[in-house]
Design an enzyme around this catalytic site. Structure first.
Site, PDB file in Angstrom:
ATOM      1  CD  GLN A  20      -2.531  -1.211  -0.317  1.00  0.00           C
ATOM      2  OE1 GLN A  20      -3.184  -0.399  -0.836  1.00  0.00           O
ATOM      3  NE2 GLN A  20      -2.172  -2.384  -1.043  1.00  0.00           N
ATOM      4  CG  ASP A  29      -5.190  -4.369  -3.595  1.00  0.00           C
ATOM      5  OD1 ASP A  29      -6.209  -3.978  -3.028  1.00  0.00           O
ATOM      6  OD2 ASP A  29      -3.901  -4.289  -3.094  1.00  0.00           O
ATOM      7  CD  GLU A  64      -8.541   1.446   0.935  1.00  0.00           C
ATOM      8  OE1 GLU A  64      -7.239   1.894   1.198  1.00  0.00           O
ATOM      9  OE2 GLU A  64      -8.931   1.398  -0.099  1.00  0.00           O
ATOM     10  CG  HIS A  65      -7.114  -2.298   2.350  1.00  0.00           C
ATOM     11  ND1 HIS A  65      -6.473  -1.057   1.538  1.00  0.00           N
ATOM     12  CD2 HIS A  65      -7.757  -2.875   1.343  1.00  0.00           C
ATOM     13  CE1 HIS A  65      -6.746  -1.050   0.340  1.00  0.00           C
ATOM     14  NE2 HIS A  65      -7.539  -2.191   0.073  1.00  0.00           N
ATOM     15  CG  HIS A  69     -50.347  15.418   5.502  1.00  0.00           C
ATOM     16  ND1 HIS A  69     -50.046  16.571   5.171  1.00  0.00           N
ATOM     17  CD2 HIS A  69     -49.279  14.641   5.175  1.00  0.00           C
ATOM     18  CE1 HIS A  69     -48.787  16.615   4.918  1.00  0.00           C
ATOM     19  NE2 HIS A  69     -48.242  15.326   4.860  1.00  0.00           N
ATOM     20  CG  HIS A  76      -1.621   2.172  -3.936  1.00  0.00           C
ATOM     21  ND1 HIS A  76      -2.065   1.942  -5.289  1.00  0.00           N
ATOM     22  CD2 HIS A  76      -1.985   1.084  -3.318  1.00  0.00           C
ATOM     23  CE1 HIS A  76      -2.816   0.868  -5.200  1.00  0.00           C
ATOM     24  NE2 HIS A  76      -2.866   0.264  -4.185  1.00  0.00           N
TER      25      HIS A  76
HETATM   26  N1  LIG Z   1      -9.569   3.791  -1.801  1.00  0.00           N
HETATM   27  C1  LIG Z   1      -9.665   2.895  -2.700  1.00  0.00           C
HETATM   28  O1  LIG Z   1     -10.761   2.231  -2.892  1.00  0.00           O
HETATM   29  C2  LIG Z   1      -8.644   2.846  -3.538  1.00  0.00           C
HETATM   30  C3  LIG Z   1      -8.433   2.249  -4.956  1.00  0.00           C
HETATM   31  C4  LIG Z   1      -7.354   2.161  -5.793  1.00  0.00           C
HETATM   32  C5  LIG Z   1      -6.700   3.343  -5.590  1.00  0.00           C
HETATM   33  N2  LIG Z   1      -6.678   4.378  -4.594  1.00  0.00           N
HETATM   34  C6  LIG Z   1      -5.695   5.480  -4.528  1.00  0.00           C
HETATM   35  O2  LIG Z   1      -6.249   6.310  -5.798  1.00  0.00           O
HETATM   36  C7  LIG Z   1      -4.935   7.226  -5.678  1.00  0.00           C
HETATM   37  C8  LIG Z   1      -4.425   7.293  -7.439  1.00  0.00           C
HETATM   38  O3  LIG Z   1      -4.027   8.441  -7.375  1.00  0.00           O
HETATM   39  P1  LIG Z   1      -3.213   9.064  -8.633  1.00  0.00           P
HETATM   40  O4  LIG Z   1      -2.622  10.344  -8.215  1.00  0.00           O
HETATM   41  O5  LIG Z   1      -2.140   7.746  -8.991  1.00  0.00           O
HETATM   42  O6  LIG Z   1      -4.151   9.199  -9.688  1.00  0.00           O
HETATM   43  P2  LIG Z   1      -5.590  10.001  -9.866  1.00  0.00           P
HETATM   44  O7  LIG Z   1      -5.903   9.552 -11.165  1.00  0.00           O
HETATM   45  O8  LIG Z   1      -6.360   9.750  -8.669  1.00  0.00           O
HETATM   46  O9  LIG Z   1      -5.144  11.461 -10.053  1.00  0.00           O
HETATM   47  C9  LIG Z   1      -4.439  11.899 -10.926  1.00  0.00           C
HETATM   48  C10 LIG Z   1      -4.795  13.146 -11.344  1.00  0.00           C
HETATM   49  O10 LIG Z   1      -4.612  14.407 -10.106  1.00  0.00           O
HETATM   50  C11 LIG Z   1      -4.817  15.652 -10.861  1.00  0.00           C
HETATM   51  N3  LIG Z   1      -3.482  16.307 -10.183  1.00  0.00           N
HETATM   52  C12 LIG Z   1      -2.468  15.716  -9.871  1.00  0.00           C
HETATM   53  N4  LIG Z   1      -1.629  16.879  -9.300  1.00  0.00           N
HETATM   54  C13 LIG Z   1      -2.588  17.993  -9.229  1.00  0.00           C
HETATM   55  C14 LIG Z   1      -2.405  19.318  -8.610  1.00  0.00           C
HETATM   56  N5  LIG Z   1      -1.231  19.842  -8.148  1.00  0.00           N
HETATM   57  N6  LIG Z   1      -3.555  20.107  -8.443  1.00  0.00           N
HETATM   58  C15 LIG Z   1      -4.866  19.689  -9.229  1.00  0.00           C
HETATM   59  N7  LIG Z   1      -4.854  18.293  -9.684  1.00  0.00           N
HETATM   60  C16 LIG Z   1      -3.735  17.636  -9.744  1.00  0.00           C
HETATM   61  C17 LIG Z   1      -4.430  15.364 -12.240  1.00  0.00           C
HETATM   62  O11 LIG Z   1      -5.234  15.910 -13.080  1.00  0.00           O
HETATM   63  C18 LIG Z   1      -4.245  13.927 -12.489  1.00  0.00           C
HETATM   64  O12 LIG Z   1      -4.809  13.418 -13.841  1.00  0.00           O
HETATM   65  C19 LIG Z   1      -3.810   6.731  -4.862  1.00  0.00           C
HETATM   66  O13 LIG Z   1      -3.602   7.531  -3.976  1.00  0.00           O
HETATM   67  C20 LIG Z   1      -4.460   5.409  -4.358  1.00  0.00           C
HETATM   68  O14 LIG Z   1      -3.900   4.996  -3.233  1.00  0.00           O
HETATM   69  C21 LIG Z   1      -7.513   3.925  -3.715  1.00  0.00           C
HETATM   70  N1  LIG Z   2      -4.918  -1.050  -3.005  1.00  0.00           N
HETATM   71  C1  LIG Z   2      -6.009  -0.376  -3.539  1.00  0.00           C
HETATM   72  C2  LIG Z   2      -7.277   0.107  -3.193  1.00  0.00           C
HETATM   73  O1  LIG Z   2      -7.136   0.993  -2.126  1.00  0.00           O
HETATM   74  C3  LIG Z   2      -6.456  -0.964  -4.942  1.00  0.00           C
HETATM   75  C4  LIG Z   2      -5.291  -1.456  -5.965  1.00  0.00           C
HETATM   76  C5  LIG Z   2      -5.317  -1.477  -7.376  1.00  0.00           C
HETATM   77  N2  LIG Z   2      -4.264  -1.945  -7.747  1.00  0.00           N
HETATM   78  C6  LIG Z   2      -3.675  -2.059  -6.918  1.00  0.00           C
HETATM   79  N3  LIG Z   2      -4.105  -1.988  -5.590  1.00  0.00           N
END
Ligand SMILES: NC(=O)c1ccc[n+]([C@@H]2O[C@H](COP(=O)([O-])OP(=O)(O)OC[C@H]3O[C@@H](n4cnc5c(N)ncnc54)[C@H](O)[C@@H]3O)[C@@H](O)[C@H]2O)c1
Ligand SMILES: N[C@H](CO)Cc1c[nH]c[nH+]1
Length: 447
Positions: free
Chosen positions: A264, A365, A331-332, A424, A267
């Site tokens: 995690q 995941d 979350e997990h 009513h 990520h």
């Molecule tokens: N909770 C869940 O179920 C779950 C599942 C999968 C992934 N996740 C999380 O999803 C997240 C994915 O994040 P990511 O960043 O890789 O992708 P993302 O697609 O969520 O975000 C990327 C976007 O953020 C925007 N961005 C980046 N910097 C910015 C700024 N300074 N100002 C405004 N907008 C900006 C851009 O438009 C970019 O396209 C990770 O934190 C991961 O842990 C959560």
């Molecule tokens: N751990 C993420 C959920 O918080 C989901 C994910 C996608 N790919 C790998 N992991």
């Protein structure tokens, strides 16, 4: 990398609370404003704002927005058969688990002549946000696309930021996973601007009824904001930066524990990982493993940043470890102890629980079948993991016969009068009067 073990028992209540705080809360005011500005720009300028934000945040000089059928096909053929098979296996398991969740309509006669129904109907237009800023997540396409497909939503739109800015393309794996789920309306768009486009629509992208999917803090905040506006869209849940809490005792393998924490941490820098254990030896050995394994990861720099927000907590026993987990509401939650089943009964606030040494979070995941879209920031206290039911709306239908009205009517009149709502009461008493009159007329006709 510096790690610090905190002894839970030696902290007062305030220090315990501070230890379990999520890393990003302190910058929430400026985040809110940034996202508000992005949403306003998309609402007033439409596609032009999307082009500007794609340039600013995703380094795309110009964004064609919609991925053509031809582009989709050429990406799909570029994928290896091995990867296609892996995606198919994950698709099958996720479909099996979600198909078993099909909601059932209910029809009940609550008293003679009074029939009530609870019906489910698939949401009409849904938007699926698939993260792609830091890593493209085809697994998320399956987690969102499979239930949308099973529910039978009429229009399913997928948005995801471009993985390769030079080409403007998105990952072939994402397009292939989408094709298995029957999704063809795909836009290369991410962040708060993608959420705003889905919620309000632009010249190119039609508005949807509900937005699903995880994302970084900009995406999560945008979802919250659009869901508070009646003209915006509903959302699934706040599913932000990933987090995991592991409860492990002396029986656990520190190699597995460290690998689970790092899964995690890699990520994103704003992910948070927490290890809670009654065993100091396990904590110390996991720290050594974290250092060893991190150095070998291609995403070591990201993982190190997330690890700087990590928590290693020593508790007097497993029961206290369960209390810490319930307070954090992860979350997990992974448990690797001598008494996993006993511990499971004490755990109240976690969105997805992984039990035993051979159940890494990675199983959920990707491919075991459960959904990986889950509430973060402690929202697992009052929000659920994504399920098939989220792709439906529930509504009720009721029908009273004349006899049903005659029996229940006086009760309704009494309750309405007690609330001082005479209109009513009239809606019922006028009907009761009419029923009484027609009964009298038929009586007279009979005699
Ligand atoms: N909770 C869940 O179920 C779950 C599942 C999968 C992934 N996740 C999380 O999803 C997240 C994915 O994040 P990511 O960043 O890789 O992708 P993302 O697609 O969520 O975000 C990327 C976007 O953020 C925007 N961005 C980046 N910097 C910015 C700024 N300074 N100002 C405004 N907008 C900006 C851009 O438009 C970019 O396209 C990770 O934190 C991961 O842990 C959560
Ligand atoms: N751990 C993420 C959920 O918080 C989901 C994910 C996608 N790919 C790998 N992991």
């Amino acid at each position: 990398m510096q790690f610090q073990i905190s002894n839970w028992q030696q902290l007062d209540q305030t220090a315990q609370q501070a230890l379990l705080e999520r890393p990003l809360q302190q910058e929430s005011d400026s985040l809110k404003q940034t996202v508000k500005d992005i949403i306003r720009a998309v609402r007033t300028e439409g596609d032009a704002a999307l082009q500007r934000f794609s340039r600013d945040f995703d380094k795309l000089q110009s964004n064609p927005l919609r991925l053509s059928e031809q582009q989709q096909q050429s990406l799909i053929v570029s994928l290896s058969d091995e990867l296609k098979t892996a995606i198919q296996i994950a698709y099958r398991n996720i479909r099996t688990f979600h198909a078993a969740q099909l909601p059932q309509n209910i029809r009940i006669e609550t008293q003679p002549g009074v029939v009530c129904e609870l019906n489910y109907s698939a949401l009409d237009q849904v938007g699926l946000y698939v993260p792609g800023g830091s890593a493209p997540l085809p697994s998320t396409v399956l987690m969102l696309g499979v239930p949308a497909q099973l529910a039978g939503c009429r229009r399913v739109v997928l948005v995801t930021p471009p993985g390769q800015p030079e080409a403007g393309d998105i990952a072939a794996e994402i397009v292939y996973a989408a094709s298995l789920c029957g999704i063809t309306e795909i836009y290369t768009l991410g962040g708060a601007q993608a959420v705003a486009a889905l919620a309000y629509g632009t010249e190119t992208i039609g508005k949807v009824d509900k937005i699903f999917g995880p994302g970084n803090r900009f995406v999560t905040e945008a979802k919250q904001q659009v869901s508070q506006d009646a003209r915006g869209a509903a959302i699934d849940m706040p599913a932000g930066p990933s987090e995991v809490l592991v409860i492990a005792d002396d029986n656990a393998n520190p190699v597995f524990v460290a690998a689970d924490l790092l899964s995690q941490a890699e990520h994103g820098p704003d992910s948070q990982v927490v290890l809670v254990s009654p065993s100091e030896a396990l904590l110390v050995n996991t720290i050594s493993e974290l250092k060893r394994q991190t150095a070998l990861l291609p995403r070591a720099e990201i993982a190190k940043k997330a690890l700087s927000n990590s928590r290693l907590i020593l508790t007097p026993d497993l029961a206290t470890a369960a209390l810490v987990s319930n307070q954090y509401a992860p979350e997990h939650l992974i448990i690797q102890t001598a008494d996993d089943q006993g511990l499971l009964r004490k755990l109240t606030n976690a969105a997805s629980i992984f039990v035993g040494p051979y159940t890494p979070e990675s199983a959920g995941d990707y491919a075991s079948g459960t959904n990986h879209v889950l509430p973060t920031y402690g929202y697992s206290r009052n929000h659920s993991s994504l399920s098939l039911a989220d792709f439906y709306r529930r509504y009720t239908v009721q029908s009273l016969t004349a006899d049903g009205m005659r029996d229940l009517g006086p009760t309704i009149v009494k309750l309405a009068k007690a609330e001082g709502l005479d209109a009513h009461a009239n809606a019922v008493s006028f009907r009761l009067a009419e029923l009484e009159l027609s009964a009298k007329i038929s009586e007279e006709n009979r005699s």
